[in-house]
Design a protein around this motif. Structure first.
Motif, short mmCIF file in Angstrom:
data_model
loop_
_atom_site.label_atom_id
_atom_site.label_comp_id
_atom_site.label_asym_id
_atom_site.label_seq_id
_atom_site.Cartn_x
_atom_site.Cartn_y
_atom_site.Cartn_z
N VAL A 14 3.95 22.86 -2.99
CA VAL A 14 2.63 22.25 -3.15
C VAL A 14 2.74 20.73 -3.10
O VAL A 14 1.91 20.05 -2.47
N THR A 15 3.77 20.19 -3.73
CA THR A 15 3.98 18.74 -3.72
C THR A 15 4.19 18.23 -2.30
O THR A 15 3.62 17.21 -1.89
N ILE A 16 5.02 18.95 -1.53
CA ILE A 16 5.28 18.55 -0.14
C ILE A 16 3.99 18.58 0.68
O ILE A 16 3.71 17.65 1.46
N LEU A 17 3.20 19.62 0.51
CA LEU A 17 1.94 19.74 1.26
C LEU A 17 0.98 18.61 0.89
O LEU A 17 0.30 18.05 1.77
N LEU A 18 0.91 18.27 -0.38
CA LEU A 18 0.04 17.18 -0.81
C LEU A 18 0.50 15.85 -0.24
O LEU A 18 -0.32 15.02 0.19
N VAL A 19 1.81 15.63 -0.22
CA VAL A 19 2.34 14.38 0.34
C VAL A 19 2.04 14.28 1.83
O VAL A 19 1.62 13.23 2.32
N LEU A 20 2.24 15.39 2.55
CA LEU A 20 1.96 15.38 3.99
C LEU A 20 0.48 15.13 4.26
O LEU A 20 0.13 14.41 5.21
N THR A 21 -0.39 15.73 3.46
CA THR A 21 -1.83 15.51 3.62
C THR A 21 -2.18 14.04 3.38
O THR A 21 -2.97 13.44 4.12
N ALA A 22 -1.56 13.45 2.37
CA ALA A 22 -1.80 12.03 2.09
C ALA A 22 -1.31 11.17 3.25
O ALA A 22 -1.98 10.19 3.64
N PHE A 23 -0.14 11.51 3.82
CA PHE A 23 0.38 10.76 4.97
C PHE A 23 -0.56 10.84 6.16
O PHE A 23 -0.71 9.88 6.91
N LYS A 24 -1.19 12.00 6.35
CA LYS A 24 -2.11 12.17 7.48
C LYS A 24 -3.35 11.29 7.31
O LYS A 24 -3.75 10.59 8.24
N PHE A 25 -3.97 11.32 6.14
CA PHE A 25 -5.22 10.59 5.94
C PHE A 25 -5.00 9.11 5.70
O PHE A 25 -5.92 8.31 5.90
N ALA A 26 -3.80 8.74 5.27
CA ALA A 26 -3.50 7.32 5.01
C ALA A 26 -2.58 6.75 6.08
O ALA A 26 -1.80 5.84 5.82
N GLN A 27 -2.66 7.28 7.30
CA GLN A 27 -1.76 6.89 8.38
C GLN A 27 -1.77 5.38 8.62
O GLN A 27 -0.71 4.76 8.75
N ALA A 28 -2.94 4.77 8.69
CA ALA A 28 -3.03 3.36 9.01
C ALA A 28 -2.30 2.49 8.00
O ALA A 28 -1.80 1.41 8.34
N VAL A 29 -2.21 2.95 6.75
CA VAL A 29 -1.55 2.19 5.70
C VAL A 29 -0.08 2.57 5.56
O VAL A 29 0.80 1.70 5.45
N VAL A 30 0.20 3.87 5.59
CA VAL A 30 1.55 4.35 5.30
C VAL A 30 2.48 4.23 6.50
O VAL A 30 3.68 3.92 6.35
N GLU A 31 1.98 4.45 7.70
CA GLU A 31 2.83 4.47 8.89
C GLU A 31 3.62 3.18 9.09
O GLU A 31 4.84 3.22 9.26
N PRO A 32 2.98 1.99 9.06
CA PRO A 32 3.77 0.76 9.21
C PRO A 32 4.76 0.55 8.06
O PRO A 32 5.84 0.00 8.28
N LEU A 33 4.40 1.00 6.85
CA LEU A 33 5.31 0.86 5.72
C LEU A 33 6.56 1.71 5.91
O LEU A 33 7.68 1.25 5.69
#
Length: 343
Positions: A14-33
């Motif tokens: 569940v934790t992994i799925l939540l993290v992946l979902t956050a990465f998808k919706f926060a792509q513009a912020v998380v991807e460059p980081l």
């Protein structure tokens, strides 16, 4: 005990799925980081070695200059190769359209209508629109690069401080495991990039030599394209294998030469990508092939082309963290194909 194990596994998933979902919706912020952290892990040993000799400020400046020079050189080579191919396609638009129409007519005689739709919609105006779209993407890439550069500057400047903060955690066992995991992740990232770069150079040279042997136009551009796209595991080799026969078909106007090109390029990709590269990487990365493929598909879906590049490093980072903590060691053992190593 059994129920507790099930609950533990469920919570991890569940934790992994939540993290992946956050990465998808926060792509513009998380991807460059994430990309900046990847660069920092690779460049940090250079800065650490330099700052012992020339001081922290100068070491940071030199490290940034070297990193920027490498990135700029790679980007310039890719732009040159892409421009050569775009210019060639632009100069041969009418020929491409004529070949599509002729191929469609031949296939229709054999009751195959696949290319009819393509020939109806392929025209110079569509090609020009595509080129303009690529130009707009360049602006986005430049903005992304500036953000990544800022993160890298801040990250390299704070690495020593962050390490000291982790070492000062009250939970010394967790502190030690995090520091060891960070060191091992950096080692695996550098090994991964060394192997990928060597494989990319070998693939680029092999494709260039084969293209010259087959007397294809733009053999240099094809070599550069193969070199750059090889950094995208599986996806890059598929693109090169698919596109070179198409260019050969346009140039020679027959099916024999494209077939030979397809066989030759497939052999090169299989030899380097499926045999030599795994041999060179050996057990240093200890990651199962299905996980590699799954990571590439997953992160391509989440983040596009950059996700395809970062997919394997992210999987390596996750596996290394799993190996260091007892609660998740079983996941590392499964996903590494039984070759997980701990230090």
């Amino acid at each position: 005990m059994h129920d507790g194990r099930i609950l533990e596994v469920t919570s991890v998933i569940v934790t992994i799925l939540l993290v992946l979902t956050a990465f998808k919706f926060a792509q513009a912020v998380v991807e460059p980081l994430v990309f900046a952290l990847f660069i920092i892990e690779i460049a940090w040993p250079m800065q650490k070695a330099l700052q012992m000799k020339i001081g922290k400020g100068m070491a940071l400046a030199v490290t940034l200059l070297v990193t920027a020079a490498v990135a700029l050189t790679l980007f310039s080579v890719i732009v040159w190769g892409g421009r050569q191919i775009v210019d060639w396609v632009t100069d041969n638009v009418e020929r491409i359209q004529d070949l599509l129409i002729a191929s469609t007519a031949w296939l229709e005689k054999h009751d195959i209508f696949i290319l009819a739709l393509i020939s109806d919609h392929f025209n110079p105006a569509a090609l020009v629109r595509m080129v303009h779209a690529v130009a707009m993407r360049v602006n986005t890439i430049l903005a992304f690069a500036v953000i990544v550069l800022i993160y890298v500057i801040l990250g390299l400047g704070e690495t020593d401080i962050m390490t000291a903060r982790v070492a000062a955690l009250k939970n010394q066992d967790a502190s030690r495991r995090l520091i060891v995991a960070g060191r091992r992740i950096g080692e695996k990232f550098r090994t991964y990039m060394l192997v990928r770069t060597a494989a990319s150079v070998a693939t680029g040279l092999a494709v260039w030599g084969f293209a010259r042997f087959m007397r294809l136009d733009m053999s240099g551009a094809f070599g550069v394209l193969a070199f750059a796209l090889n950094y995208l595991p599986y996806i890059g080799s598929f693109i090169v294998t698919a596109f070179l026969p198409l260019f050969a078909f346009v140039q020679f106007g027959s099916f024999e030469t494209p077939l030979l090109v397809l066989i030759g390029i497939s052999f090169i990709q299989a030899l380097i990508g499926s045999y030599l590269e795994p041999v060179f990487s050996g057990s240093a990365l200890s990651i199962s092939p299905p996980l590699v493929l799954f990571s590439i598909i997953l992160w391509t879906y989440l983040w596009g082309a950059l996700g395809a590049f970062l997919g394997v490093p992210l999987a390596l980072a996750a596996l290394t963290l799993f190996e260091e903590f007892p609660a998740t060691q079983w996941m590392a053992d499964v996903l590494s194909g039984g070759r997980a190593t701990r230090s």
